[in-house]
Scaffold this motif. Structure first.
Motif, mmCIF file in Angstrom:
data_model
loop_
_atom_site.group_PDB
_atom_site.id
_atom_site.type_symbol
_atom_site.label_atom_id
_atom_site.label_comp_id
_atom_site.label_asym_id
_atom_site.label_seq_id
_atom_site.Cartn_x
_atom_site.Cartn_y
_atom_site.Cartn_z
ATOM 1 N N ALA A 27 -5.045 -31.754 32.564
ATOM 2 C CA ALA A 27 -4.137 -31.275 31.842
ATOM 3 C C ALA A 27 -3.429 -32.181 31.109
ATOM 4 C CB ALA A 27 -3.536 -30.010 32.218
ATOM 5 N N LYS A 28 -2.985 -33.157 32.109
ATOM 6 C CA LYS A 28 -2.095 -34.095 31.752
ATOM 7 C C LYS A 28 -2.863 -35.320 30.798
ATOM 8 C CE LYS A 28 1.221 -37.532 33.495
ATOM 9 N NZ LYS A 28 0.805 -38.588 32.586
ATOM 10 N N ASP A 29 -3.988 -35.456 31.240
ATOM 11 C CA ASP A 29 -4.896 -36.405 30.428
ATOM 12 C C ASP A 29 -5.348 -35.943 29.193
ATOM 13 O OD1 ASP A 29 -4.929 -37.956 32.745
ATOM 14 O OD2 ASP A 29 -6.976 -37.428 33.484
ATOM 15 N N LEU A 30 -5.618 -34.505 29.223
ATOM 16 C CA LEU A 30 -5.823 -34.054 27.743
ATOM 17 C C LEU A 30 -4.527 -34.185 26.697
ATOM 18 C CD1 LEU A 30 -7.711 -30.889 28.178
ATOM 19 C CD2 LEU A 30 -8.466 -32.911 26.965
ATOM 20 N N HIS A 31 -3.279 -33.651 27.430
ATOM 21 C CA HIS A 31 -2.319 -33.736 26.678
ATOM 22 C C HIS A 31 -1.790 -35.029 26.352
ATOM 23 C CE1 HIS A 31 2.203 -33.146 26.037
ATOM 24 N NE2 HIS A 31 1.673 -31.812 25.316
ATOM 25 N N ASP A 32 -1.549 -35.728 27.332
ATOM 26 C CA ASP A 32 -1.068 -37.347 27.029
ATOM 27 C C ASP A 32 -2.062 -38.186 26.295
ATOM 28 O OD1 ASP A 32 1.034 -36.271 27.995
ATOM 29 O OD2 ASP A 32 0.949 -36.960 30.049
ATOM 30 N N ILE A 74 -8.101 -30.774 12.335
ATOM 31 C CA ILE A 74 -7.226 -31.648 13.206
ATOM 32 C C ILE A 74 -6.300 -30.678 13.768
ATOM 33 C CG2 ILE A 74 -5.678 -33.436 13.488
ATOM 34 C CD1 ILE A 74 -7.202 -34.865 11.224
ATOM 35 N N ASN A 75 -5.444 -29.800 12.746
ATOM 36 C CA ASN A 75 -4.427 -28.857 13.458
ATOM 37 C C ASN A 75 -5.123 -27.810 14.576
ATOM 38 O OD1 ASN A 75 -2.387 -29.990 11.947
ATOM 39 N ND2 ASN A 75 -2.786 -28.589 10.178
ATOM 40 N N GLU A 76 -6.311 -27.145 14.213
ATOM 41 C CA GLU A 76 -6.757 -26.342 15.138
ATOM 42 C C GLU A 76 -7.284 -27.096 16.451
ATOM 43 O OE1 GLU A 76 -7.361 -23.112 14.994
ATOM 44 O OE2 GLU A 76 -6.092 -23.110 13.219
ATOM 45 N N ALA A 77 -7.694 -28.466 16.405
ATOM 46 C CA ALA A 77 -8.121 -29.207 17.499
ATOM 47 C C ALA A 77 -6.827 -29.437 18.440
ATOM 48 C CB ALA A 77 -8.801 -30.411 17.249
ATOM 49 N N ILE A 78 -5.706 -29.695 17.775
ATOM 50 C CA ILE A 78 -4.392 -29.889 18.412
ATOM 51 C C ILE A 78 -3.812 -28.795 19.058
ATOM 52 C CG2 ILE A 78 -1.969 -30.482 18.308
ATOM 53 C CD1 ILE A 78 -2.915 -32.743 15.966
ATOM 54 N N LEU A 114 -5.156 -37.435 18.408
ATOM 55 C CA LEU A 114 -5.237 -36.631 17.044
ATOM 56 C C LEU A 114 -3.955 -36.400 16.512
ATOM 57 C CD1 LEU A 114 -7.041 -33.362 19.158
ATOM 58 C CD2 LEU A 114 -8.058 -35.112 17.290
ATOM 59 N N SER A 115 -2.937 -36.548 16.948
ATOM 60 C CA SER A 115 -1.553 -36.557 15.815
ATOM 61 C C SER A 115 -1.624 -37.836 15.127
ATOM 62 C CB SER A 115 -0.577 -36.549 16.953
ATOM 63 O OG SER A 115 -0.243 -35.364 17.793
ATOM 64 N N THR A 116 -2.106 -38.877 15.674
ATOM 65 C CA THR A 116 -2.225 -40.161 14.937
ATOM 66 C C THR A 116 -3.157 -40.013 13.632
ATOM 67 O OG1 THR A 116 -1.597 -41.336 16.871
ATOM 68 C CG2 THR A 116 -2.645 -42.667 15.009
ATOM 69 N N VAL A 117 -4.135 -39.327 14.020
ATOM 70 C CA VAL A 117 -5.376 -39.069 12.912
ATOM 71 C C VAL A 117 -4.680 -38.191 11.907
ATOM 72 C CG1 VAL A 117 -7.546 -37.854 12.558
ATOM 73 C CG2 VAL A 117 -7.154 -39.330 14.712
ATOM 74 N N LYS A 118 -3.870 -37.077 12.350
ATOM 75 C CA LYS A 118 -3.157 -36.178 11.359
ATOM 76 C C LYS A 118 -2.246 -36.775 10.605
ATOM 77 C CE LYS A 118 -0.059 -32.159 11.264
ATOM 78 N NZ LYS A 118 -0.901 -31.703 10.178
ATOM 79 N N MET A 119 -1.434 -37.651 11.016
ATOM 80 C CA MET A 119 -0.528 -38.609 10.304
ATOM 81 C C MET A 119 -1.409 -39.307 9.228
ATOM 82 S SD MET A 119 2.141 -39.769 13.317
ATOM 83 C CE MET A 119 2.662 -40.858 12.105
#
Length: 322
Positions: free
Chosen positions: A123-128, A164-168, A134-139
């Motif tokens: 879970a930590k690997d996925l989140h961190d 991307i929002n759905e993926a996050i 994905l957040s960088t791609v969204k930006m």
């Protein structure tokens, strides 16, 4: 002639008893009580051989009669002594069974702890790891959206931003399901309420949670086991029971933590399911987990009347929330 046949049969049966007794000596870890009893069986066989010898060689020898009498005395001593101290074998067997159960419980606890540790790591690997990417791609997509003038390209970029929002969102949900931070930070009742609230949002089923333990914390292994149990029960009610209403009750006394789970699904034959190799695996795993934390369980269900599960876990004294 009849006495001769009887002696032969007695000798054969006695020799069989001797062989079995000697083999069991190793099983009983060479306990002195069983060795004495085995010795008694050996001397019994020897005495029958003397009787056969006396029968076949008449007249009877007085020396063999005396020897036979003394062998009878030895047999009585060996068997009486063995019987008197044989409880040590039963005590040993009880200790061995208790040690086996403790070992099984320790192994299962180790498996559960390892599983939870791996869940947290993943879970930590996925989140961190994947989350920031994905957040960088969204930006970047958001910046591109501001500069794009072509309507067709802009529509494609908007769709990409939505995906991307759905993926996050999915990553956050997966990460939370693997290792719910609410369980770690706020305890069992809050984690269960958070889990059921998300399911209630789907309007597929109505889950009511009644609890008196919102301000209490319990040992981590107990909270994890009960949380996973509730999640699996809810999943079973939705997938197999077609339940529309579920009630979860969590309460505790000074030494017992109780969980009552009820649904109005189609129900099933509990004993039959537990005997099946495939469909009963989930319930058997649930039972093993509950027993690993010194818990007891009771399942009640019949066709078309729903399902009820009751779990009680010994927790010692109450644990206040800190």
């Amino acid at each position: 002639m009849l006495r001769y046949i009887a002696l032969i049969i007695s000798i054969v049966l006695q020799l069989v008893a001797v062989v079995v007794a000697l083999r069991l000596t190793k099983v009983t870890k060479y306990k002195i009580s069983w060795i004495l009893i085995s010795a008694g069986f050996v001397f019994m066989a020897f005495r029958y051989l003397i009787d056969l010898f006396q029968y076949m060689n008449r007249p009877r020898l007085e020396e063999l009669v005396v020897l036979n009498d003394w062998i009878s005395v030895l047999i009585s001593i060996f068997i009486a002594s063995g019987v008197i101290i044989i409880p040590e074998i039963f005590n040993y067997m009880r200790r061995a069974e208790y040690a086996r159960k403790i070992a099984e419980k320790n192994v299962l606890n180790a498996i559960i702890e390892t599983e939870e540790r791996e869940r947290k790591r993943f879970a930590k690997d996925l989140h961190d790891g994947l989350g920031p990417l994905l957040s960088t791609v969204k930006m970047s997509v958001s910046a591109l959206m501001k500069t794009e003038k072509d309507e067709k390209n802009l529509e494609i970029i908007k769709n990409t931003d939505h995906v991307i929002n759905e993926a996050i969102k999915s990553i956050k949900e997966i990460s939370n399901n693997l290792s719910p931070h609410v369980l770690t930070n706020f305890g069992l009742a809050s984690a269960v309420k958070n889990f059921t609230d998300k399911i209630n949002e789907t309007k597929v089923v109505e889950i009511n949670v009644d609890s008196t333990i919102y301000k209490q914390r319990f040992p981590t292994n107990i909270e994890v086991v009960l949380y996973r149990t509730i999640c699996e029960l809810v999943n079973n009610s939705l997938q197999h029971g077609n339940a529309k209403n579920i009630r979860i009750n969590l309460t505790s006394t000074d030494s017992i933590l109780d969980l009552i789970y009820e649904d109005n699904g189609k129900g099933f034959d509990v004993s039959k399911v537990l005997q099946e190799n495939t469909s009963g695996t989930g319930l058997r795993n649930m039972i093993s987990r509950i027993e690993s934390v010194n818990g007891t369980y009771k399942f009640e269900s019949k066709s078309k009347i729903g399902f009820k599960a009751t779990f009680s876990i010994h927790i010692g004294r109450k644990h206040d929330k800190t």
